[in-house]
Design a protein around this motif. Structure first.
Motif, short mmCIF file in Angstrom:
data_model
loop_
_atom_site.label_atom_id
_atom_site.label_comp_id
_atom_site.label_asym_id
_atom_site.label_seq_id
_atom_site.Cartn_x
_atom_site.Cartn_y
_atom_site.Cartn_z
N VAL A 120 0.84 -1.20 0.00
CA VAL A 120 0.00 0.00 0.00
C VAL A 120 0.87 1.25 0.00
O VAL A 120 0.68 2.18 -0.80
N VAL A 121 1.85 1.28 0.88
CA VAL A 121 2.73 2.45 0.97
C VAL A 121 3.56 2.59 -0.31
O VAL A 121 3.73 3.69 -0.83
N GLY A 122 4.06 1.47 -0.84
CA GLY A 122 4.82 1.53 -2.09
C GLY A 122 3.99 2.03 -3.25
O GLY A 122 4.48 2.77 -4.11
N GLY A 123 2.70 1.66 -3.28
CA GLY A 123 1.82 2.13 -4.34
C GLY A 123 1.50 3.61 -4.23
O GLY A 123 1.35 4.30 -5.24
N LEU A 124 1.39 4.09 -3.00
CA LEU A 124 1.05 5.50 -2.78
C LEU A 124 2.25 6.43 -2.93
O LEU A 124 2.10 7.61 -3.24
N ALA A 125 3.45 5.89 -2.71
CA ALA A 125 4.65 6.74 -2.64
C ALA A 125 4.87 7.62 -3.87
O ALA A 125 5.11 8.83 -3.71
N PRO A 126 4.81 7.11 -5.11
CA PRO A 126 5.05 7.99 -6.26
C PRO A 126 4.06 9.15 -6.36
O PRO A 126 4.44 10.28 -6.64
N SER A 127 2.76 8.87 -6.09
CA SER A 127 1.74 9.92 -6.14
C SER A 127 1.99 10.97 -5.08
O SER A 127 1.88 12.18 -5.32
N VAL A 128 2.33 10.51 -3.86
CA VAL A 128 2.58 11.44 -2.76
C VAL A 128 3.81 12.29 -3.06
O VAL A 128 3.81 13.51 -2.85
N TRP A 129 4.85 11.66 -3.60
CA TRP A 129 6.09 12.39 -3.92
C TRP A 129 5.83 13.47 -4.97
O TRP A 129 6.31 14.59 -4.87
N LEU A 130 5.04 13.13 -6.01
CA LEU A 130 4.73 14.10 -7.06
C LEU A 130 3.84 15.22 -6.54
O LEU A 130 3.99 16.37 -6.94
N GLY A 131 2.89 14.87 -5.68
CA GLY A 131 1.91 15.86 -5.25
C GLY A 131 2.36 16.79 -4.15
O GLY A 131 1.68 17.77 -3.86
N ARG A 132 3.53 16.54 -3.56
CA ARG A 132 3.91 17.31 -2.38
C ARG A 132 4.15 18.79 -2.65
O ARG A 132 4.13 19.61 -1.73
N LYS A 133 4.39 19.18 -3.92
CA LYS A 133 4.65 20.59 -4.24
C LYS A 133 3.57 21.20 -5.14
O LYS A 133 3.66 22.36 -5.50
#
Length: 201
Positions: free
Chosen positions: A161-174
């Motif tokens: 779950v965390v691995g799947g969310l990580a790219p989206s969270v990383w892109l969306g942080r800014k």
């Protein structure tokens, strides 16, 4: 000029008398912020492609949109059209240099001075809180349900779950709106893990 992703790095390809060449954005007078933003985008795009996220997924859409946005900034700084190769779909898009007024705004962003809009703390934190609550309940429910079968299965599910969310969270942080969702997701996962650890004690 063409913007590409090559082994997790952004490169700019162009023709000269010796043929096609690829250069690092840092070697051109683009401004350190833009060059760094290009490499950061390329790193995330490479991670999304490697994890084989579906082409219609959130991470893929964010990679595509951010790439076009950066190609537009690049076209404004270079004052010339820039071709952009989407690292997810492989589609080649041409981005024209913006009009004079838009170019001045982009160059202001590349330079030191930029007028910043006020941060919507109230609305943003509300979105973060709601997202955190949803993620916390989802992760805890999933983990406890799988934990009844096997604790290893619950642990693997959490990692996936965390691995799947990580790219989206990383892109969306800014990204102005999506950053609040990113903050909520990170907070929700951390709170869920604390709750799960407490249930094991």
């Amino acid at each position: 000029m063409e913007l590409r992703v090559r082994d997790g790095r952004a490169v700019l390809a162009g023709e000269d008398e010796t043929g096609e060449r690829e250069v690092d954005p840092h070697s051109l007078p683009l401004g350190a912020d833009l060059a760094e933003a290009l490499h950061e985008w390329a790193k995330v795009a490479d991670a999304v492609v490697r994890t084989e996220t579906p082409a219609d997924g959130v991470a893929s859409a964010l990679v595509r949109r951010r790439g076009k946005q950066l190609a537009g900034r690049l076209a404004a700084v270079m004052n010339a059209p820039v071709r952009y190769t989407d690292p997810v779909s492989g589609e080649l898009v041409s981005v024209d240099a913006p009009e004079e007024v838009e170019r001045a705004a982009v160059q202001t962003v590349v330079g030191e001075e930029q007028e910043v809009e006020p941060t919507p703390w109230g609305t943003g934190l509300t979105v973060s809180f709601i997202t955190a609550a949803i993620v916390t309940v989802t992760v805890v429910s999933l983990s406890l349900g799988l934990g009844e079968t096997s604790r290893w299965l619950a642990l693997i599910a959490n990692v996936l779950v965390v691995g799947g969310l990580a790219p989206s969270v990383w892109l969306g942080r800014k990204v102005p709106v999506w950053r609040w969702v990113s903050y909520g997701v990170v907070t929700g996962v951390l709170v869920a893990w604390v709750v799960l650890i407490l249930t094991l004690l």
